[in-house]
Design an enzyme around this catalytic site. Structure first.
Site, PDB file in Angstrom:
ATOM      1  CB  CYS A   1      -0.945  -0.004   1.193  1.00  0.00           C
ATOM      2  SG  CYS A   1      -1.999  -1.478   1.254  1.00  0.00           S
TER       3      CYS A   1
ATOM      4  CG  HIS B   1      -3.110   3.207   1.879  1.00  0.00           C
ATOM      5  ND1 HIS B   1      -3.725   2.762   0.730  1.00  0.00           N
ATOM      6  CD2 HIS B   1      -3.209   2.190   2.785  1.00  0.00           C
ATOM      7  CE1 HIS B   1      -4.162   1.531   0.930  1.00  0.00           C
ATOM      8  NE2 HIS B   1      -3.868   1.164   2.150  1.00  0.00           N
TER       9      HIS B   1
ATOM     10  CG  ASN C   1      -6.679  -1.011   1.472  1.00  0.00           C
ATOM     11  OD1 ASN C   1      -5.957  -0.786   0.506  1.00  0.00           O
ATOM     12  ND2 ASN C   1      -6.177  -1.284   2.677  1.00  0.00           N
TER      13      ASN C   1
END
Length: 301
Positions: free
Chosen positions: A111, A228, A258
């Site tokens: 990520c 993020h 996500n």
């Protein structure tokens, strides 16, 4: 200053969605439970590989652009289509640039991938040269839809940024700490949610403070922080810690979930499309994820 400018953005359109009501029929969960703990309402699910998503995003970001100075393509991904060739090389081919001198490779920092990739690009490019930096993930290919710890969180996505090396401000801080217990993926992605939460709320402010100190700036002088997009509770915790308006911390995780390395460029592409970002604005990008990896960039739009 040895910085970069984002010239244009583009993102892949994924029509199929998986909302919380659908997940209620798949695992023991509820819309209320998911919203209260994550802020996520739906996620997009692609039947196309991360390479094909990257290609679509790249074509949109490079539309009507002169690519004669493009010398670098980096795709940040933890779900590449192949072990080899890289997604980046497949993007080069799709853009009909195989005859042009080019460095192409993928990077896997989970990520944090897009933040890592932008820093690598800033280091490799010479002044005036262009780079194409893409975050692309087909996370649905590594999600166990019987595991409610992960299936409620993750979605697919891809976004691309065409950048040019110039003299804009650019400050960076990247770090890592090897760990295969908290967050890892082999056949399926597995994570320990509480430990990831603790890791995130520690490393996000640490990363922001590092780049602010380098720039000798305060958070009040920053127009937007793009973290993020992992979890609304994580981002809320951070802006409350800084006692700043939540509008400064852009969020679109309610729509996409996500998307790992795609989340930051997807947010930038959306902000750019909406006209939110204006030339000269100061922004901070913050990544954190598997590896463990984390870091931030302070740059000018």
């Amino acid at each position: 200053m040895n910085g970069i400018e984002i010239i244009s953005t583009g993102y892949a359109k994924i029509e199929k969605t998986l909302d919380n009501a659908q997940l209620e029929k798949m695992v023991e969960t509820s819309n209320e439970w998911i919203l209260s703990r994550t802020g996520i309402q739906r996620r997009h699910i692609s039947s196309r590989s991360s390479a094909l998503l990257a290609i679509e995003a790249a074509k949109k970001a490079t539309q009507n652009q002169d690519l004669s100075k493009l010398s670098l393509i980096i795709v940040a991904t933890m779900t590449p289509e192949n072990k080899t060739p890289s997604n980046a090389c497949l993007v080069q081919k799709a853009l009909d640039l195989n005859e042009q001198a080019m460095i192409c490779f993928d990077i896997n920092a989970a990520c944090s991938g897009y933040v890592y990739a932008l820093k690598v690009a800033q280091s490799l490019l010479q002044e005036g040269q262009y780079g194409l930096i893409i975050g692309s993930e087909q996370l649905s290919s590594i999600i166990d839809y019987q595991d409610r710890n992960t299936c409620i969180l993750f979605g697919d996505g891809a976004a691309a940024t065409l950048i040019q090396k110039n003299n804009n401000i650019f400050y960076s801080y990247l770090d890592s700490a090897g760990n295969r217990e908290v967050l890892y993926a082999n056949d399926y992605l597995k994570m320990k949610g509480q430990e990831v939460f603790k890791f995130a709320i520690q490393t996000i402010p640490q990363s922001i403070d590092h780049v602010l100190n380098q720039a000798k700036m305060t958070l009040e002088e920053i127009d937007y922080v793009v973290c993020h997009q992992a979890n609304e509770r994580i981002i809320k915790h951070v802006y409350k810690k800084y006692q700043c308006p939540q509008e400064k911390f852009y969020m679109n995780l309610q729509e996409y979930g996500n998307t790992s390395a795609a989340s930051i460029p997807l947010a930038l592409a959306e902000m750019n499309e909406k006209g939110i970002l204006k030339k000269g604005m100061k922004i901070i990008l913050v990544g954190f994820g598997g590896g463990l990896t984390w870091g931030a960039l302070l740059m000018e739009w």
